[in-house]
Design a protein around this motif. Structure first.
Motif, PDB file in Angstrom:
ATOM      1  N   SER A  36      50.896  16.312  67.699  1.00 47.82           N
ATOM      2  CA  SER A  36      50.549  16.888  67.139  1.00 47.82           C
ATOM      3  C   SER A  36      48.930  17.440  67.318  1.00 47.82           C
ATOM      4  O   SER A  36      49.025  16.619  66.768  1.00 47.82           O
ATOM      5  N   HIS A  53      58.061  22.146  58.065  1.00 48.71           N
ATOM      6  CA  HIS A  53      57.514  20.911  58.763  1.00 48.71           C
ATOM      7  C   HIS A  53      55.641  20.870  56.940  1.00 48.71           C
ATOM      8  O   HIS A  53      55.631  22.136  56.903  1.00 48.71           O
ATOM      9  N   SER A  97      56.779  23.876  76.621  1.00 47.91           N
ATOM     10  CA  SER A  97      56.045  22.814  76.879  1.00 47.91           C
ATOM     11  C   SER A  97      55.433  22.443  74.744  1.00 47.91           C
ATOM     12  O   SER A  97      55.300  21.751  74.859  1.00 47.91           O
ATOM     13  N   LEU A 136      56.313  12.130  62.190  1.00 47.66           N
ATOM     14  CA  LEU A 136      54.994  11.595  63.498  1.00 47.66           C
ATOM     15  C   LEU A 136      53.661  10.782  62.620  1.00 47.66           C
ATOM     16  O   LEU A 136      54.114  10.448  61.688  1.00 47.66           O
ATOM     17  N   ARG A 179      54.590  23.780  70.925  1.00 44.90           N
ATOM     18  CA  ARG A 179      55.299  24.825  70.157  1.00 44.90           C
ATOM     19  C   ARG A 179      53.852  25.454  68.832  1.00 44.90           C
ATOM     20  O   ARG A 179      53.504  24.227  69.051  1.00 44.90           O
ATOM     21  N   HIS A 190      54.305  15.670  60.090  1.00 49.94           N
ATOM     22  CA  HIS A 190      53.717  14.876  60.913  1.00 49.94           C
ATOM     23  C   HIS A 190      52.366  13.790  59.980  1.00 49.94           C
ATOM     24  O   HIS A 190      51.554  12.731  60.995  1.00 49.94           O
ATOM     25  N   GLY A 196      57.204  11.057  67.723  1.00 51.48           N
ATOM     26  CA  GLY A 196      55.450  10.742  68.030  1.00 51.48           C
ATOM     27  C   GLY A 196      53.808  10.816  67.125  1.00 51.48           C
ATOM     28  O   GLY A 196      54.180  10.361  66.081  1.00 51.48           O
ATOM     29  N   GLU A 226      55.975  13.852  70.907  1.00 52.45           N
ATOM     30  CA  GLU A 226      55.455  15.243  70.340  1.00 52.45           C
ATOM     31  C   GLU A 226      54.166  14.697  69.864  1.00 52.45           C
ATOM     32  O   GLU A 226      54.047  13.174  69.724  1.00 52.45           O
ATOM     33  N   THR A 255      51.623  19.361  72.142  1.00 50.63           N
ATOM     34  CA  THR A 255      52.968  19.620  72.110  1.00 50.63           C
ATOM     35  C   THR A 255      53.144  20.894  70.756  1.00 50.63           C
ATOM     36  O   THR A 255      54.176  21.231  70.782  1.00 50.63           O
ATOM     37  N   LEU A 256      52.497  21.006  69.972  1.00 51.80           N
ATOM     38  CA  LEU A 256      52.294  20.725  69.089  1.00 51.80           C
ATOM     39  C   LEU A 256      51.539  21.148  68.500  1.00 51.80           C
ATOM     40  O   LEU A 256      50.492  20.371  68.115  1.00 51.80           O
TER      41      LEU A 256
END
Ligand SMILES: *Cc1c(COP(=O)(O)O)cnc(C)c1O
Length: 244
Positions: free
Chosen positions: A210, A86, A37, A132, A39, A107, A168, A208, A226-227
């Motif tokens: 981050s 990313h 869950s 995001l 990354r 992000h 997210g 997500e 989650t990130l």
């Protein structure tokens, strides 16, 4: 040609990545979360294409860059081929064309204007871009990020912007914040995340979160990240000034 120093660099990366992965697993265990869950995004700013390729060989599957120009230069050299790419640093509106519709995730969208610019650029190319929203919970302490008061007004507009999907939130606690302060920051991010999840906006999917860097990623995992974006713990200390 593979040189002896490449081999040493490769082993170091492998060890660093294994250590980070062990720490992620431990934090997930403590949080009662599945290891998959979370990354790992390798924050590769200031690292050469060659080192990025070594990191890929050592198991990194996602790279995050800070600066559009550096990202494009290294992308042109094939550095990230076979991995996800990313953008994690601030995106200026005049650079949108260079990346919109071309990255797995951006992000750092921190205004409706920027979101609209990405949408317009993607519409022209008939592409879709996942993003995001970067929040700024402590407005005096940081220059980038959207004020939380403007989040819901922005999300209400998202339904009209069909070439972008908001998946997210992203957050960066103030620099030199104490661990306890950062935990609090992560906790507040998670509260907002859950709150938005419940509200259900069109074209918004809160999947997500981050947050968390080398110094504080375990705390971020405990608060639902989650990130996680890790530079120093993978690549070692950056050897020149700040590139944030
Ligand atoms: C550099 C950077 C990171 C990684 O920072 P480390 O402390 O080196 O792990 C994460 N997020 C962003 C936005 C960055 O610029």
């Amino acid at each position: 040609m593979q040189t002896a120093s490449d081999e040493t660099a490769f082993r170091t990366l492998q060890n660093n990545i294994a250590t980070v992965q062990r720490r992620i697993s431990d934090a997930c265990l403590r949080a009662g979360r599945e290891v998959n869950s979370v990354r790992l995004v390798a924050a590769s700013k200031s690292n050469s294409p060659e080192r990025i390729m070594l990191a890929k060989r050592a198991g990194i599957g996602i790279f995050g860059e800070n600066r559009v120009q550096e990202l494009c230069e290294k992308r042109d050299k094939g550095a990230y081929e076979g991995a996800e790419l990313h953008l994690i640093g601030h995106l200026q509106r005049n650079k949108v064309k260079q990346v919109a519709g071309q990255l797995e995730l951006i992000h750092s969208v921190d205004s409706l204007e920027l979101l609209s610019a990405i949408n317009a650029c993607c519409e022209k190319q008939q592409k879709q871009q996942k993003v995001l929203i970067e929040l700024n919970l402590d407005e005096e302490a940081s220059k980038t990020g959207l004020s939380p008061a403007l989040l819901e007004p922005l999300l209400e507009q998202a339904g009209k912007l069909s070439a972008v999907s908001i998946v997210g939130l992203m957050g960066i606690p103030p620099k030199n914040g104490k661990c306890s302060e950062n935990c609090n920051y992560f906790g507040r991010m998670q509260e907002l995340f859950i709150d938005i999840q419940r509200k259900k906006y069109d074209n918004v999917k809160m999947a997500e979160l981050s947050m968390g860097m080398s110094a504080d990623f375990e705390e971020a995992i405990l608060e639902g990240a989650t990130l996680i974006r890790i530079g120093t713990a993978i690549f070692g200390a950056r050897d020149y000034g700040t590139l944030e």
